[in-house]
Design a protein around this motif. Structure first.
Motif, mmCIF file in Angstrom:
data_model
loop_
_atom_site.group_PDB
_atom_site.id
_atom_site.type_symbol
_atom_site.label_atom_id
_atom_site.label_comp_id
_atom_site.label_asym_id
_atom_site.label_seq_id
_atom_site.Cartn_x
_atom_site.Cartn_y
_atom_site.Cartn_z
ATOM 1 N N TYR A 269 0.836 -1.202 0.037
ATOM 2 C CA TYR A 269 -0.027 0.050 0.066
ATOM 3 C C TYR A 269 0.784 1.428 -0.032
ATOM 4 O O TYR A 269 1.982 1.425 0.187
ATOM 5 C CB TYR A 269 -0.777 0.199 1.352
ATOM 6 C CG TYR A 269 -2.020 -1.142 1.461
ATOM 7 C CD1 TYR A 269 -3.365 -0.767 0.631
ATOM 8 C CD2 TYR A 269 -2.046 -2.204 1.920
ATOM 9 C CE1 TYR A 269 -4.249 -1.821 0.746
ATOM 10 C CE2 TYR A 269 -2.606 -3.215 2.038
ATOM 11 C CZ TYR A 269 -3.969 -2.886 1.419
ATOM 12 O OH TYR A 269 -4.740 -3.981 1.487
ATOM 13 N N VAL B 79 -0.065 5.602 0.866
ATOM 14 C CA VAL B 79 -1.076 6.601 1.204
ATOM 15 C C VAL B 79 -0.573 7.891 1.038
ATOM 16 O O VAL B 79 0.459 8.289 1.336
ATOM 17 C CB VAL B 79 -1.512 6.327 2.527
ATOM 18 C CG1 VAL B 79 -2.720 7.384 3.069
ATOM 19 C CG2 VAL B 79 -1.882 4.904 2.884
ATOM 20 N N TYR C 118 -7.258 11.742 1.505
ATOM 21 C CA TYR C 118 -6.414 10.711 1.357
ATOM 22 C C TYR C 118 -6.615 9.670 0.198
ATOM 23 O O TYR C 118 -7.621 9.496 -0.309
ATOM 24 C CB TYR C 118 -6.246 9.864 2.768
ATOM 25 C CG TYR C 118 -6.212 10.525 3.585
ATOM 26 C CD1 TYR C 118 -4.647 10.829 4.339
ATOM 27 C CD2 TYR C 118 -7.082 11.214 4.581
ATOM 28 C CE1 TYR C 118 -4.302 11.362 5.441
ATOM 29 C CE2 TYR C 118 -6.942 11.790 5.558
ATOM 30 C CZ TYR C 118 -5.641 11.850 6.042
ATOM 31 O OH TYR C 118 -5.409 12.544 7.072
ATOM 32 N N ILE D 291 -5.415 6.166 -1.059
ATOM 33 C CA ILE D 291 -4.676 5.021 -0.742
ATOM 34 C C ILE D 291 -4.664 3.906 -1.895
ATOM 35 O O ILE D 291 -5.754 3.849 -2.523
ATOM 36 C CB ILE D 291 -5.927 4.379 0.191
ATOM 37 C CG1 ILE D 291 -6.192 5.045 1.515
ATOM 38 C CG2 ILE D 291 -5.180 2.818 0.930
ATOM 39 C CD1 ILE D 291 -7.263 4.619 2.416
ATOM 40 N N LEU E 40 -5.142 -1.094 6.229
ATOM 41 C CA LEU E 40 -5.171 -0.600 5.132
ATOM 42 C C LEU E 40 -6.132 -1.263 4.287
ATOM 43 O O LEU E 40 -7.048 -0.842 3.236
ATOM 44 C CB LEU E 40 -3.959 0.082 4.358
ATOM 45 C CG LEU E 40 -3.448 1.320 5.048
ATOM 46 C CD1 LEU E 40 -1.876 1.318 4.297
ATOM 47 C CD2 LEU E 40 -4.234 2.691 4.892
#
Length: 85
Positions: free
Chosen positions: A10, A12, A29, A31, A71
């Motif tokens: 991931y 961010v 945000y 992601i 996440l």
């Protein structure tokens, strides 16, 4: 825009508060699920909630695996394919 997290799975990116844009009045945000090649942009109340949850998570000094697991709870919401990144 600020990269605040990056692992093998991931990343961010945080977008700052912009009171002139309703979508960013609490910031936002992005992601990215690198393996799934998909992403989500969250703003508004969801961004505010995400920020609160992240602050609680990091207070416990989590491992990268624990952050990735957190996440991963957003995976079901990710519907935007990543074409260029």
């Amino acid at each position: 825009m600020n990269l605040i997290y990056n692992s093998e799975q991931y990343s961010v990116v945080e977008f700052g508060v912009d009171r002139n844009l309703d979508a960013l009045r609490f910031g936002g945000y992005e992601i990215v699920d690198k393996g799934g090649k998909r992403e989500i942009f969250i703003a508004g109340e969801l961004a505010k909630s995400f920020r609160r949850d992240v602050n609680e998570l990091i207070a416990g000094e989590p491992t990268m695996a624990e952050i990735d697991e957190f996440l991963g709870s957003y995976d079901e919401l990710m519907s935007q394919p990543v074409l260029l990144h």
